[in-house]
Design an enzyme around this catalytic site. Structure first.
Site, PDB file in Angstrom:
ATOM      1  N   GLY A   8       5.705 -21.555 -16.203  1.00 46.81           N
ATOM      2  CA  GLY A   8       4.436 -22.152 -16.643  1.00 46.81           C
ATOM      3  C   GLY A   8       3.373 -21.107 -16.962  1.00 46.81           C
ATOM      4  N   GLU A  41       4.111 -20.086 -20.417  1.00 45.38           N
ATOM      5  CA  GLU A  41       3.723 -21.221 -21.272  1.00 45.38           C
ATOM      6  C   GLU A  41       2.203 -21.315 -21.431  1.00 45.38           C
ATOM      7  OE1 GLU A  41       6.249 -23.678 -18.745  1.00 45.38           O
ATOM      8  OE2 GLU A  41       7.143 -24.531 -20.545  1.00 45.38           O
ATOM      9  N   GLU A  92      13.221 -20.870 -15.617  1.00 47.49           N
ATOM     10  CA  GLU A  92      13.451 -22.219 -15.087  1.00 47.49           C
ATOM     11  C   GLU A  92      14.918 -22.543 -14.840  1.00 47.49           C
ATOM     12  OE1 GLU A  92      11.242 -21.516 -17.475  1.00 47.49           O
ATOM     13  OE2 GLU A  92       9.398 -22.638 -17.141  1.00 47.49           O
ATOM     14  N   ALA A 117       4.834 -22.660 -12.495  1.00 51.39           N
ATOM     15  CA  ALA A 117       4.396 -23.847 -11.769  1.00 51.39           C
ATOM     16  C   ALA A 117       4.782 -23.638 -10.307  1.00 51.39           C
ATOM     17  CB  ALA A 117       5.057 -25.080 -12.349  1.00 51.39           C
TER      18      ALA A 117
HETATM   19  N1  CO8 Z   1       5.655 -21.174  -6.983  1.00 59.55           N
HETATM   20  C1  CO8 Z   1       5.334 -21.140  -5.672  1.00 59.55           C
HETATM   21  N2  CO8 Z   1       5.181 -19.981  -4.973  1.00 59.55           N
HETATM   22  C2  CO8 Z   1       5.372 -18.826  -5.641  1.00 59.55           C
HETATM   23  C3  CO8 Z   1       5.720 -18.792  -6.998  1.00 59.55           C
HETATM   24  C4  CO8 Z   1       5.863 -20.041  -7.682  1.00 59.55           C
HETATM   25  N3  CO8 Z   1       6.135 -20.116  -8.979  1.00 59.55           N
HETATM   26  N4  CO8 Z   1       5.856 -17.510  -7.356  1.00 59.55           N
HETATM   27  C5  CO8 Z   1       5.595 -16.772  -6.276  1.00 59.55           C
HETATM   28  N5  CO8 Z   1       5.314 -17.553  -5.235  1.00 59.55           N
HETATM   29  C6  CO8 Z   1       4.980 -17.142  -3.864  1.00 59.55           C
HETATM   30  C7  CO8 Z   1       6.208 -16.677  -3.100  1.00 59.55           C
HETATM   31  O1  CO8 Z   1       6.929 -17.766  -2.592  1.00 59.55           O
HETATM   32  C8  CO8 Z   1       5.568 -15.811  -2.047  1.00 59.55           C
HETATM   33  O2  CO8 Z   1       5.071 -16.650  -1.035  1.00 59.55           O
HETATM   34  P1  CO8 Z   1       5.203 -16.198   0.528  1.00 59.55           P
HETATM   35  O3  CO8 Z   1       4.380 -14.938   0.625  1.00 59.55           O
HETATM   36  O4  CO8 Z   1       4.610 -17.351   1.253  1.00 59.55           O
HETATM   37  O5  CO8 Z   1       6.642 -15.962   0.762  1.00 59.55           O
HETATM   38  C9  CO8 Z   1       4.383 -15.184  -2.752  1.00 59.55           C
HETATM   39  O6  CO8 Z   1       4.150 -15.990  -3.908  1.00 59.55           O
HETATM   40  C10 CO8 Z   1       4.653 -13.770  -3.216  1.00 59.55           C
HETATM   41  O7  CO8 Z   1       5.848 -13.789  -3.975  1.00 59.55           O
HETATM   42  P2  CO8 Z   1       7.079 -12.827  -3.690  1.00 59.55           P
HETATM   43  O8  CO8 Z   1       7.132 -12.417  -2.257  1.00 59.55           O
HETATM   44  O9  CO8 Z   1       8.311 -13.486  -4.235  1.00 59.55           O
HETATM   45  O10 CO8 Z   1       6.657 -11.572  -4.555  1.00 59.55           O
HETATM   46  P3  CO8 Z   1       7.631 -10.544  -5.276  1.00 59.55           P
HETATM   47  O11 CO8 Z   1       6.766  -9.452  -5.800  1.00 59.55           O
HETATM   48  O12 CO8 Z   1       8.769 -10.180  -4.422  1.00 59.55           O
HETATM   49  O13 CO8 Z   1       8.238 -11.360  -6.530  1.00 59.55           O
HETATM   50  C11 CO8 Z   1       8.113 -12.816  -8.434  1.00 59.55           C
HETATM   51  C12 CO8 Z   1       7.362 -11.812  -7.543  1.00 59.55           C
HETATM   52  C13 CO8 Z   1       9.241 -12.098  -9.198  1.00 59.55           C
HETATM   53  C14 CO8 Z   1       7.102 -13.367  -9.421  1.00 59.55           C
HETATM   54  C15 CO8 Z   1       8.714 -13.939  -7.566  1.00 59.55           C
HETATM   55  O14 CO8 Z   1       7.698 -14.439  -6.711  1.00 59.55           O
HETATM   56  C16 CO8 Z   1       9.263 -15.086  -8.338  1.00 59.55           C
HETATM   57  O15 CO8 Z   1      10.370 -14.992  -8.868  1.00 59.55           O
HETATM   58  N6  CO8 Z   1       8.519 -16.203  -8.428  1.00 59.55           N
HETATM   59  C17 CO8 Z   1       8.958 -17.402  -9.069  1.00 59.55           C
HETATM   60  C18 CO8 Z   1       8.878 -17.257 -10.560  1.00 59.55           C
HETATM   61  C19 CO8 Z   1       9.403 -18.496 -11.244  1.00 59.55           C
HETATM   62  O16 CO8 Z   1      10.555 -18.864 -11.115  1.00 59.55           O
HETATM   63  N7  CO8 Z   1       8.534 -19.168 -12.023  1.00 59.55           N
HETATM   64  C20 CO8 Z   1       8.882 -20.368 -12.738  1.00 59.55           C
HETATM   65  C21 CO8 Z   1       8.603 -21.568 -11.923  1.00 59.55           C
HETATM   66  S1  CO8 Z   1       9.168 -23.068 -12.677  1.00 59.55           S
HETATM   67  C22 CO8 Z   1       8.003 -23.401 -13.847  1.00 59.55           C
HETATM   68  O17 CO8 Z   1       7.066 -22.692 -14.038  1.00 59.55           O
HETATM   69  C23 CO8 Z   1       8.211 -24.651 -14.637  1.00 59.55           C
HETATM   70  C24 CO8 Z   1       7.017 -24.970 -15.527  1.00 59.55           C
HETATM   71  C25 CO8 Z   1       7.132 -26.380 -16.055  1.00 59.55           C
HETATM   72  C26 CO8 Z   1       6.985 -27.372 -14.945  1.00 59.55           C
HETATM   73  C27 CO8 Z   1       7.228 -28.755 -15.380  1.00 59.55           C
HETATM   74  C28 CO8 Z   1       7.012 -29.697 -14.221  1.00 59.55           C
HETATM   75  C29 CO8 Z   1       7.966 -30.759 -14.034  1.00 59.55           C
END
Ligand code: CO8
Length: 259
Positions: free
Chosen positions: A110, A113, A133, A65
């Site tokens: 997400g 999921e 998460e 998400a």
């Molecule tokens: N949300 C928003 N932006 C994201 C997300 C995300 N989940 N994942 C990546 N991005 C963005 C980064 O911020 C980055 O943006 P920018 O270029 O502007 O800095 C761009 O995508 C590229 O990402 P990275 O530079 O971080 O790329 P890397 O190759 O270094 O890393 C990863 C890739 C490992 C995937 C890393 O981006 C990461 O860890 N992302 C987050 C993953 C995460 O934690 N996902 C879980 C999110 S919580 C969730 O899903 C809850 C679901 C239920 C919700 C219920 C609602 C209440």
């Protein structure tokens, strides 16, 4: 229907290939994308018999998400978001046709999921799975605690969810989180082949098989077996059952008409 974040490819007869596209955030799901997904499911053409879902680009299926959007949520807003997303995924799970997740990279939070709500999960070799998460101070909110436990068992689901650690495609294969791992360039073709194999089967039988498997999820063994008996017998009121069995006995290919 026009979408900002969904690419819809209907070029393969009876198969729809849906690509979630928000490349700047590795296809993270924000409310707009979830709403589009909801509308897409509601308007899916009745001629489609298999849906394939993938993510845009070579790196990510769906990276979760959208953290930037969730950051400022109140408790009430997060409940609304969680319920909405979970509802969309349930609607996807309940579609009468098989849904294949073509997992082309990160399937985190997400994104994992979303894959769990699909019927069949096929991953490319670079795919990464996880429920990170807790590392963000939250828990899975799109039914991950429920479906991950069902699919890989509570023990492993608890480890993955409590640690937030990711696993790679081959480990996901070993634990049954995905069915098959293929080189990334072959991912969509492989999914299309699985979809085509499904198209060769009797459509109503596939529908009843899906219903029987999904609806027996929370039933007792006795209820689940009776449910299967009911769907099994319903097949015998279809023309396709008559065609399928006649074709076998006449040593010819069956021609199903979805009736
Ligand atoms: N949300 C928003 N932006 C994201 C997300 C995300 N989940 N994942 C990546 N991005 C963005 C980064 O911020 C980055 O943006 P920018 O270029 O502007 O800095 C761009 O995508 C590229 O990402 P990275 O530079 O971080 O790329 P890397 O190759 O270094 O890393 C990863 C890739 C490992 C995937 C890393 O981006 C990461 O860890 N992302 C987050 C993953 C995460 O934690 N996902 C879980 C999110 S919580 C969730 O899903 C809850 C679901 C239920 C919700 C219920 C609602 C209440």
């Amino acid at each position: 229907m026009e979408y900002n974040h969904l690419l819809v490819d209907n070029s393969h007869p009876q198969i729809c290939l849906l690509t979630i596209s928000a490349p700047k955030s590795l296809n993270a799901l924000n409310l707009d994308i979830l709403k589009e997904l909801n509308t897409f499911i509601d308007h899916l053409d009745k001629t489609v018999r298999v849906l394939i879902i993938t993510g845009d680009g070579p790196k990510s299926f769906v990276a979760g998400a959208d953290i930037a959007q969730m950051q400022g949520f109140s408790e009430a807003e997060s409940l609304e978001f969680s319920r909405f997303g979970a509802g969309v995924f349930k609607k996807l799970e309940d579609l009468e046709i098989p849904v294949i997740a073509a997992i082309n990279g990160f399937a985190l939070g997400g994104g994992c999921e979303l894959a769990l709500a699909c019927d069949i999960r096929i991953a490319s070799e670079n795919a990464v799975f996880g429920q990170p998460e807790v590392k963000l101070g939250i828990i899975p909110g799109f039914s991950g605690t429920y479906r991950l436990s069902k699919i890989v068992g509570q023990g492993l689901a608890k480890e993955l969810i409590y640690t937030g650690n990711n696993i790679k495609a081959n480990e996901a294969l070993r634990v049954g989180l995905v069915n098959t791992v293929v080189p990334q360039p072959e991912l969509i073709d492989y999914c299309l082949k699985v979809a085509t194999d499904i198209l060769h089967a009797a459509p109503i039988a596939v529908k009843y098989a899906k219903k029987s498997i999904n609806e027996n999820y929370d039933l007792s063994a006795k209820e689940a077996i009776e449910l299967e008996n009911q769907y099994f017998s319903k097949c015998f009121s279809t023309k396709d059952q008559k065609e399928g069995m006649s074709a076998f006995l006449e040593k010819r290919k069956a021609l199903y008409i979805n009736e």
